[in-house]
Scaffold this motif. Structure first.
Motif, PDB file in Angstrom:
ATOM      1  N   ALA A 151       0.910  -1.062   0.125  1.00 26.39           N
ATOM      2  CA  ALA A 151       0.095  -0.020   0.038  1.00 26.39           C
ATOM      3  C   ALA A 151       0.843   1.333   0.103  1.00 26.39           C
ATOM      4  CB  ALA A 151      -0.945  -0.063   1.230  1.00 26.39           C
ATOM      5  N   GLU A 152       1.849   1.331   0.741  1.00 23.84           N
ATOM      6  CA  GLU A 152       2.995   2.363   1.123  1.00 23.84           C
ATOM      7  C   GLU A 152       3.466   2.602  -0.423  1.00 23.84           C
ATOM      8  OE1 GLU A 152       5.274   4.524   4.388  1.00 23.84           O
ATOM      9  OE2 GLU A 152       6.375   2.424   3.604  1.00 23.84           O
ATOM     10  N   GLU A 153       4.076   1.497  -0.794  1.00 19.90           N
ATOM     11  CA  GLU A 153       5.012   1.463  -2.152  1.00 19.90           C
ATOM     12  C   GLU A 153       3.855   2.110  -3.220  1.00 19.90           C
ATOM     13  OE1 GLU A 153       8.241  -1.796  -1.677  1.00 19.90           O
ATOM     14  OE2 GLU A 153       6.347  -2.358  -1.976  1.00 19.90           O
ATOM     15  N   LYS A 154       2.856   1.764  -3.333  1.00 23.25           N
ATOM     16  CA  LYS A 154       1.833   2.291  -4.284  1.00 23.25           C
ATOM     17  C   LYS A 154       1.808   3.789  -4.478  1.00 23.25           C
ATOM     18  CE  LYS A 154      -1.132  -1.757  -4.520  1.00 23.25           C
ATOM     19  NZ  LYS A 154      -2.385  -2.396  -4.416  1.00 23.25           N
ATOM     20  N   ILE A 155       1.476   4.292  -3.124  1.00 26.02           N
ATOM     21  CA  ILE A 155       1.484   5.752  -2.956  1.00 26.02           C
ATOM     22  C   ILE A 155       2.777   6.322  -3.240  1.00 26.02           C
ATOM     23  CG2 ILE A 155       1.283   7.718  -1.233  1.00 26.02           C
ATOM     24  CD1 ILE A 155      -1.428   6.126  -1.947  1.00 26.02           C
ATOM     25  N   LEU A 156       3.975   5.758  -3.067  1.00 28.67           N
ATOM     26  CA  LEU A 156       5.319   6.475  -3.278  1.00 28.67           C
ATOM     27  C   LEU A 156       5.263   6.420  -4.781  1.00 28.67           C
ATOM     28  CD1 LEU A 156       7.452   4.730  -0.440  1.00 28.67           C
ATOM     29  CD2 LEU A 156       6.947   7.179  -0.807  1.00 28.67           C
ATOM     30  N   ASN A 157       5.020   5.330  -5.513  1.00 28.71           N
ATOM     31  CA  ASN A 157       5.191   5.396  -6.892  1.00 28.71           C
ATOM     32  C   ASN A 157       4.294   6.088  -7.638  1.00 28.71           C
ATOM     33  OD1 ASN A 157       4.275   3.222  -9.692  1.00 28.71           O
ATOM     34  ND2 ASN A 157       6.337   3.628  -8.974  1.00 28.71           N
ATOM     35  N   ILE A 158       3.127   6.410  -7.195  1.00 31.99           N
ATOM     36  CA  ILE A 158       2.365   7.391  -7.853  1.00 31.99           C
ATOM     37  C   ILE A 158       2.884   8.760  -7.813  1.00 31.99           C
ATOM     38  CG2 ILE A 158      -0.136   8.555  -7.815  1.00 31.99           C
ATOM     39  CD1 ILE A 158      -1.257   6.095  -7.050  1.00 31.99           C
ATOM     40  N   ASN A 159       3.305   9.167  -6.352  1.00 31.67           N
ATOM     41  CA  ASN A 159       3.936  10.474  -6.139  1.00 31.67           C
ATOM     42  C   ASN A 159       5.340  10.655  -6.921  1.00 31.67           C
ATOM     43  OD1 ASN A 159       2.220  12.029  -4.133  1.00 31.67           O
ATOM     44  ND2 ASN A 159       2.780  10.170  -2.774  1.00 31.67           N
ATOM     45  N   SER A 160       5.910   9.613  -7.068  1.00 33.57           N
ATOM     46  CA  SER A 160       7.259   9.764  -7.946  1.00 33.57           C
ATOM     47  C   SER A 160       6.778   9.839  -9.422  1.00 33.57           C
ATOM     48  CB  SER A 160       7.904   8.191  -7.997  1.00 33.57           C
ATOM     49  OG  SER A 160       8.425   7.974  -6.665  1.00 33.57           O
ATOM     50  N   ILE A 161       5.892   9.382 -10.077  1.00 31.69           N
ATOM     51  CA  ILE A 161       5.277   9.722 -11.144  1.00 31.69           C
ATOM     52  C   ILE A 161       4.851  11.141 -11.297  1.00 31.69           C
ATOM     53  CG2 ILE A 161       3.726   9.231 -12.882  1.00 31.69           C
ATOM     54  CD1 ILE A 161       3.904   6.333 -12.028  1.00 31.69           C
ATOM     55  N   LEU A 162       4.330  11.539 -10.253  1.00 33.07           N
ATOM     56  CA  LEU A 162       3.632  13.022 -10.433  1.00 33.07           C
ATOM     57  C   LEU A 162       4.778  14.024  -9.711  1.00 33.07           C
ATOM     58  CD1 LEU A 162       0.179  12.423  -8.665  1.00 33.07           C
ATOM     59  CD2 LEU A 162       0.857  12.506 -10.976  1.00 33.07           C
ATOM     60  N   LYS A 163       6.083  13.614  -9.702  1.00 32.38           N
ATOM     61  CA  LYS A 163       7.101  14.518  -9.140  1.00 32.38           C
ATOM     62  C   LYS A 163       6.694  15.170  -7.928  1.00 32.38           C
ATOM     63  CE  LYS A 163       8.858  14.540 -13.814  1.00 32.38           C
ATOM     64  NZ  LYS A 163       9.689  13.467 -13.486  1.00 32.38           N
ATOM     65  N   THR A 164       6.136  14.502  -6.921  1.00 29.46           N
ATOM     66  CA  THR A 164       5.594  15.154  -5.809  1.00 29.46           C
ATOM     67  C   THR A 164       6.917  15.712  -4.793  1.00 29.46           C
ATOM     68  OG1 THR A 164       3.600  13.942  -5.732  1.00 29.46           O
ATOM     69  CG2 THR A 164       4.160  14.872  -3.526  1.00 29.46           C
ATOM     70  N   SER A 165       6.774  16.796  -4.409  1.00 28.27           N
ATOM     71  CA  SER A 165       7.860  17.304  -3.101  1.00 28.27           C
ATOM     72  C   SER A 165       7.156  17.269  -1.815  1.00 28.27           C
ATOM     73  CB  SER A 165       8.366  18.752  -3.525  1.00 28.27           C
ATOM     74  OG  SER A 165       7.253  19.500  -3.626  1.00 28.27           O
ATOM     75  N   LYS A 166       5.853  17.469  -1.757  1.00 31.85           N
ATOM     76  CA  LYS A 166       5.177  17.279  -0.572  1.00 31.85           C
ATOM     77  C   LYS A 166       3.912  16.383  -0.526  1.00 31.85           C
ATOM     78  CE  LYS A 166       6.780  21.650   1.624  1.00 31.85           C
ATOM     79  NZ  LYS A 166       6.512  22.921   2.256  1.00 31.85           N
ATOM     80  N   TYR A 167       3.899  15.469  -0.027  1.00 31.94           N
ATOM     81  CA  TYR A 167       2.585  14.598   0.209  1.00 31.94           C
ATOM     82  C   TYR A 167       1.822  14.801   1.374  1.00 31.94           C
ATOM     83  CZ  TYR A 167      -0.589  10.730   0.285  1.00 31.94           C
ATOM     84  OH  TYR A 167      -1.593   9.777   0.147  1.00 31.94           O
ATOM     85  N   TYR A 168       0.490  14.980   1.372  1.00 33.73           N
ATOM     86  CA  TYR A 168      -0.423  15.508   2.463  1.00 33.73           C
ATOM     87  C   TYR A 168      -1.376  14.202   2.459  1.00 33.73           C
ATOM     88  CZ  TYR A 168       1.464  20.276   2.582  1.00 33.73           C
ATOM     89  OH  TYR A 168       2.272  21.352   2.820  1.00 33.73           O
ATOM     90  N   ASN A 169      -1.773  14.075   3.881  1.00 32.77           N
ATOM     91  CA  ASN A 169      -2.679  13.135   4.159  1.00 32.77           C
ATOM     92  C   ASN A 169      -3.433  13.499   5.438  1.00 32.77           C
ATOM     93  OD1 ASN A 169      -4.174  10.692   4.628  1.00 32.77           O
ATOM     94  ND2 ASN A 169      -2.701   9.513   3.373  1.00 32.77           N
ATOM     95  N   LEU A 170      -4.538  12.997   5.646  1.00 35.86           N
ATOM     96  CA  LEU A 170      -5.524  13.479   6.833  1.00 35.86           C
ATOM     97  C   LEU A 170      -4.757  12.697   8.085  1.00 35.86           C
ATOM     98  CD1 LEU A 170      -8.928  13.160   5.369  1.00 35.86           C
ATOM     99  CD2 LEU A 170      -7.757  15.164   5.692  1.00 35.86           C
ATOM    100  N   SER A 171      -4.762  13.194   9.164  1.00 34.21           N
ATOM    101  CA  SER A 171      -4.116  12.903  10.371  1.00 34.21           C
ATOM    102  C   SER A 171      -4.537  11.345  10.878  1.00 34.21           C
ATOM    103  CB  SER A 171      -4.405  13.839  11.384  1.00 34.21           C
ATOM    104  OG  SER A 171      -5.702  13.849  11.826  1.00 34.21           O
ATOM    105  N   GLY A 172      -5.660  11.055  10.309  1.00 36.03           N
ATOM    106  CA  GLY A 172      -5.997   9.735  10.631  1.00 36.03           C
ATOM    107  C   GLY A 172      -5.350   8.629   9.937  1.00 36.03           C
ATOM    108  N   GLY A 173      -4.532   8.949   9.134  1.00 35.53           N
ATOM    109  CA  GLY A 173      -3.715   8.017   8.376  1.00 35.53           C
ATOM    110  C   GLY A 173      -2.245   7.998   8.881  1.00 35.53           C
ATOM    111  N   LYS A 174      -1.908   8.797   9.898  1.00 33.84           N
ATOM    112  CA  LYS A 174      -0.296   8.667  10.435  1.00 33.84           C
ATOM    113  C   LYS A 174       0.214   7.483  10.706  1.00 33.84           C
ATOM    114  CE  LYS A 174       1.149  11.734  13.096  1.00 33.84           C
ATOM    115  NZ  LYS A 174       1.436  12.539  14.450  1.00 33.84           N
ATOM    116  N   ASN A 175      -0.404   6.388  10.734  1.00 28.46           N
ATOM    117  CA  ASN A 175       0.049   5.065  11.146  1.00 28.46           C
ATOM    118  C   ASN A 175       0.235   4.098   9.946  1.00 28.46           C
ATOM    119  OD1 ASN A 175      -0.155   5.579  13.863  1.00 28.46           O
ATOM    120  ND2 ASN A 175      -2.128   4.662  14.094  1.00 28.46           N
ATOM    121  N   LEU A 176      -0.157   4.671   8.602  1.00 27.01           N
ATOM    122  CA  LEU A 176       0.190   4.003   7.400  1.00 27.01           C
ATOM    123  C   LEU A 176       1.171   4.200   6.884  1.00 27.01           C
ATOM    124  CD1 LEU A 176      -3.628   5.100   5.850  1.00 27.01           C
ATOM    125  CD2 LEU A 176      -2.788   2.663   7.135  1.00 27.01           C
TER     126      LEU A 176
END
Length: 234
Positions: A151-176
């Protein structure tokens, strides 16, 4: 590039829109498994001065199917829409911003939707336009990322493709997520936590975290715009 990735929710609560408003690109995570007890097809509204859950009827919904493979039950949906509008009218007709919100809902539900992913994503886009949020919306199902990863690697991969510098999530996902894993990819991991938001609902006690429709009924666009910035970054 500031990015967020979330499942498409049905007229979600204001915290979701705080996240949308913070980002340059917002990705609807529509090609992951559907969650029956999540917010993809349902939300809470103020009915008879109490919190009440209203759910869009689905056709053979299963957690073994992707969100963008989950169909709306069209026959039941027609009946549901009538009941939905009746409930909204009866419970919000005296709210100060009823007319504008009612028109928004009428226009929204005049469109045809087959998939719950389409309906819920469009509900977010419709409200965002109404609130003058200029985020660029994307869909994960249209991004060629490595779906076999964790799950985390998928998110990282999407962000890499989008050239993300800052990734934001809601606080409920802190443990993810692991902050170090993002740092290795030259990305900052940030979490948004809403501060207290309240407004007059014409009730004795304020009921928080209802659908954005409740917020729209009782607040002007400028008031809601101020609420969108009422959060802390963790």
């Amino acid at each position: 590039m500031k990015t967020a990735i979330m499942q498409p929710y049905f007229f979600p609560y204001i915290g979701y829109f705080q996240l949308v408003n913070t980002t340059d690109k917002f990705v609807f995570y529509d090609d992951v498994n559907f969650k029956k007890k999540g917010w993809i097809h349902r939300n809470n509204f103020l009915i008879n001065k109490e919190t009440s859950l209203l759910s869009v009827p689905l056709k053979k919904a299963s957690q073994n199917k992707k969100i963008n493979e989950t169909f709306i039950h069209q026959e039941n949906f027609k009946v549901w829409k009538e009941k939905f509008f009746k409930s909204i009218y009866q419970n919000y007709k005296d709210s100060p911003h009823f007319d504008a919100t009612w028109e928004l809902l009428q226009n929204f539900f005049s469109k045809d939707f087959d998939l719950i992913s389409e309906l819920s994503a469009e509900s977010v886009k419709t409200v965002s336009k109404h609130l003058n949020i200029n985020t660029n919306f994307l869909y994960s199902s249209y991004i060629e990322y490595k779906k076999e990863k964790s799950a985390e690697e998928k998110i990282l991969n999407i962000n890499s493709i989008l050239k993300t510098s800052k990734y934001y999530n809601l606080s409920g996902g802190k443990n993810l997520y692991n902050e170090e894993n993002f740092r290795k990819k030259n990305m900052e991991l940030k979490f948004i936590e809403s501060k207290e938001i309240s407004y007059s609902q014409q009730t004795e006690n304020f009921l928080p975290n209802l659908s954005i429709i409740d917020v729209l009924m009782y607040n002007s666009v400028s008031e809601i715009r101020a609420m969108l910035n009422n959060y802390r970054v963790l």
